[in-house]
Design an enzyme around this catalytic site. Structure first.
Site, PDB file in Angstrom:
ATOM      1  N   GLU A 165       0.788  -1.231   0.000  1.00  0.00           N
ATOM      2  CA  GLU A 165       0.000   0.000   0.000  1.00  0.00           C
ATOM      3  C   GLU A 165       0.822   1.284   0.000  1.00  0.00           C
ATOM      4  O   GLU A 165       0.750   2.071   0.957  1.00  0.00           O
ATOM      5  CB  GLU A 165      -0.942   0.019   1.219  1.00  0.00           C
ATOM      6  CG  GLU A 165      -1.861  -1.174   1.305  1.00  0.00           C
ATOM      7  CD  GLU A 165      -2.942  -0.993   2.359  1.00  0.00           C
ATOM      8  OE1 GLU A 165      -2.840  -0.082   3.187  1.00  0.00           O
ATOM      9  OE2 GLU A 165      -3.910  -1.771   2.329  1.00  0.00           O
ATOM     10  N   GLU A 352      -5.304  -8.766   1.003  1.00  0.00           N
ATOM     11  CA  GLU A 352      -5.956  -8.436   2.274  1.00  0.00           C
ATOM     12  C   GLU A 352      -7.435  -8.210   2.039  1.00  0.00           C
ATOM     13  O   GLU A 352      -7.824  -7.496   1.121  1.00  0.00           O
ATOM     14  CB  GLU A 352      -5.401  -7.145   2.901  1.00  0.00           C
ATOM     15  CG  GLU A 352      -4.066  -7.293   3.561  1.00  0.00           C
ATOM     16  CD  GLU A 352      -3.552  -5.975   4.144  1.00  0.00           C
ATOM     17  OE1 GLU A 352      -4.353  -5.137   4.600  1.00  0.00           O
ATOM     18  OE2 GLU A 352      -2.326  -5.781   4.112  1.00  0.00           O
TER      19      GLU A 352
HETATM   20  C1  GCO Z   1      -3.138  -2.457   5.244  1.00  0.00           C
HETATM   21  C2  GCO Z   1      -2.721  -2.459   6.448  1.00  0.00           C
HETATM   22  C3  GCO Z   1      -3.056  -3.419   7.469  1.00  0.00           C
HETATM   23  C4  GCO Z   1      -4.192  -2.965   8.308  1.00  0.00           C
HETATM   24  C5  GCO Z   1      -5.495  -3.383   7.692  1.00  0.00           C
HETATM   25  C6  GCO Z   1      -6.679  -2.916   8.464  1.00  0.00           C
HETATM   26  O1  GCO Z   1      -2.356  -3.093   4.509  1.00  0.00           O
HETATM   27  O2  GCO Z   1      -4.092  -1.764   5.010  1.00  0.00           O
HETATM   28  O3  GCO Z   1      -1.563  -2.894   6.030  1.00  0.00           O
HETATM   29  O4  GCO Z   1      -1.869  -3.410   8.136  1.00  0.00           O
HETATM   30  O5  GCO Z   1      -4.086  -3.484   9.554  1.00  0.00           O
HETATM   31  O6  GCO Z   1      -5.605  -2.853   6.428  1.00  0.00           O
HETATM   32  O7  GCO Z   1      -6.711  -1.531   8.520  1.00  0.00           O
END
Ligand code: GCO
Length: 446
Positions: A165, A352
């Site tokens: 990200e 994710e």
């Molecule tokens: C992401 C963050 C995660 C967060 C998750 C929840 O990659 O966005 O890396 O570390 O914990 O997204 O907010």
């Protein structure tokens, strides 16, 4: 009815070093920007930090067992740069490297495929002091760091993700200052986006130069931007949000150019942005897959008070998670299909997806039907996308276990495994048992 996924579909869970490891100053690790940021009062909602977190550094073997219990086929974790290079560059800290060797060996022995993220936000503080991501040299140091990882771990890690990200760590870290290093300067943030993308490109180049067998990609957080109304100003605002958060990263990587429309907007706001064509060649080097982090959509309206984009997202009042994010599974399908439409049929992984809810440990159990429902509905949208010909190859739930949620500290729980922080006990939640079944059936039942 059971909606079945392709035979070799990769189901996994994701975590990140700073959020779970703890051991913040052990075995020669140097401080990261997150150590400094969390140790500065006022930055984290509950005043907490990642000094201990889930103590994963000491409990990794137990955690790999947990992954086996959950049937995971893959595990996405990140490597802490200051464990490998305490000063960001220079000589390797062998003890830090050894930790990841042990972890990866344990994963491979358990037949769990390691997916390593090279950078999930814990920049060595020493590099921040030289300008951090706002300084182009950081990309060079990142490539050197990556090269060492590929050499040392390349044979045992088949999947590599350069950055997690870049939009978030640059805009939130350098633009609005709610993440480390806590700077508030749009010009710096824009510079940071550029060096982050260059860092990615240089790492891909280093990977190819070594000829290791495996795949390399990047993870972007991508968010469908919907206009709050049919008014032209809202439509334009949604477009700007899309340019800033999504296309600013997708276009250079997959099309070899930054969106001109946004460069013009920056210029109008006194932010100059120049692109070196040699850099662009590296940034757009071919990658093997794109990692997609999807949590929600944004509904965007015009707001002249917001600098640069004159846009803001409307907070949902209902149908939302503990983060205040709207639950919108259809957005995942929309996103995956729009990537194919706009950038081609790239192999994709959802690196994710998950949700925070108020979890309570009662009689050694955590009943979290909302999370189960959230996952189920998102899995179904992934299924639909695959049916429509999208090359989606895997899915990582965020997160394996509850952990340090950045500026929210420990107030938000994203795990499918509950962590009782005082005892460090791990308790599989109802959603964890649910996920185990999904993996077993290789499909989702609706
Ligand atoms: C992401 C963050 C995660 C967060 C998750 C929840 O990659 O966005 O890396 O570390 O914990 O997204 O907010």
């Amino acid at each position: 009815m059971l909606y079945e996924f392709p035979k070799d579909f990769i189901w996994g869970c994701a975590t990140a070093s700073y959020q779970i490891e703890g051991a913040f100053n052990e075995d020669g690790k140097g401080p990261s920007i997150w150590d400094v940021f969390t140790h500065t009062p006022g930055n984290i909602i509950d005043g907490s930090n990642g000094d201990v977190a889930c103590d994963h550094y000491h409990r990794y073997a137990e955690d790999v067992k947990l992954m086996e219990t959950l049937n995971l086929k893959a595990y996405r974790f990140s490597i802490s740069w200051p464990r490998i290079f305490p000063e960001g560059k220079g000589s390797v800290n062998k003890k830090g490297l050894d930790f990841y060797k042990r972890l990866v060996d344990a994963l491979n022995s358990a037949s769990i495929i390691p997916f390593a993220t090279i950078y999930h936000w814990d920049l060595p503080q020493a590099l921040e002091e030289k300008g951090g991501w706002a300084d182009l040299d950081t990309s060079k140091y990142f490539a050197d760091y990556s090269y060492v990882l590929f050499k040392e771990l390349g044979d045992s890690i088949p999947f590599w993700i350069t950055l997690n990200e870049p939009a978030v760590f640059t805009y939130l870290g350098y633009g609005i200052g709610v993440h480390a290093p806590g700077k508030k300067d749009s010009g710096l943030a824009t510079k940071a986006t550029y060096s982050a993308l260059l860092a990615h490109g240089l790492a891909v180049e280093a990977y190819r130069s070594l000829g290791v067998k495996g795949q390399i990609g990047i993870t972007l957080n991508l968010t469908p931007m919907h206009s709050a109304s049919n008014k032209e100003e809202d439509i334009l605002s949604a477009r700007r949000m899309d340019l800033m958060w999504n296309r600013w990263f997708l276009d250079p990587i997959f099309k070899g150019s930054f969106p001109q429309e946004f460069i013009e907007l920056l210029a109008k706001n006194g932010i100059s942005f120049e692109v070196d064509s040699e850099h662009m060649k590296k940034i757009s080097l071919k990658i093997d897959f794109l990692g997609v982090n999807y949590y929600t959509r944004n509904i965007v309206m015009y707001d002249p008070k917001v600098p640069l984009i004159n846009a803001r997202s409307i907070e949902p009042t209902t149908n939302k998670t503990e983060m205040g994010w709207e639950i919108y599974p259809e957005g995942l399908y929309e996103l995956l299909t729009s990537i194919k439409r706009d950038y081609g049929n790239i192999p994709l992984y959802i690196t994710e997806n998950g949700s925070a809810f108020k979890d309570e440990l009662i009689d050694e159990k955590v009943d979290d039907p909302e999370r189960e429902d959230y996952l189920k509905r998102h899995f179904y949208q992934a299924y639909r996308a695959i049916k429509d010909g999208i090359d989606l190859k895997g899915y990582f739930v965020w997160s394996l276990m509850d952990n340090f949620e950045w500026a929210y500290g420990y107030t938000k729980r994203f795990g499918i495994v509950y962590v009782d922080y005082p005892t460090q006990k791990r308790i599989i939640k109802r959603s964890g048992y649910y996920y185990r079944k999904v993996i077993e059936y290789n499909g989702v039942e609706l």
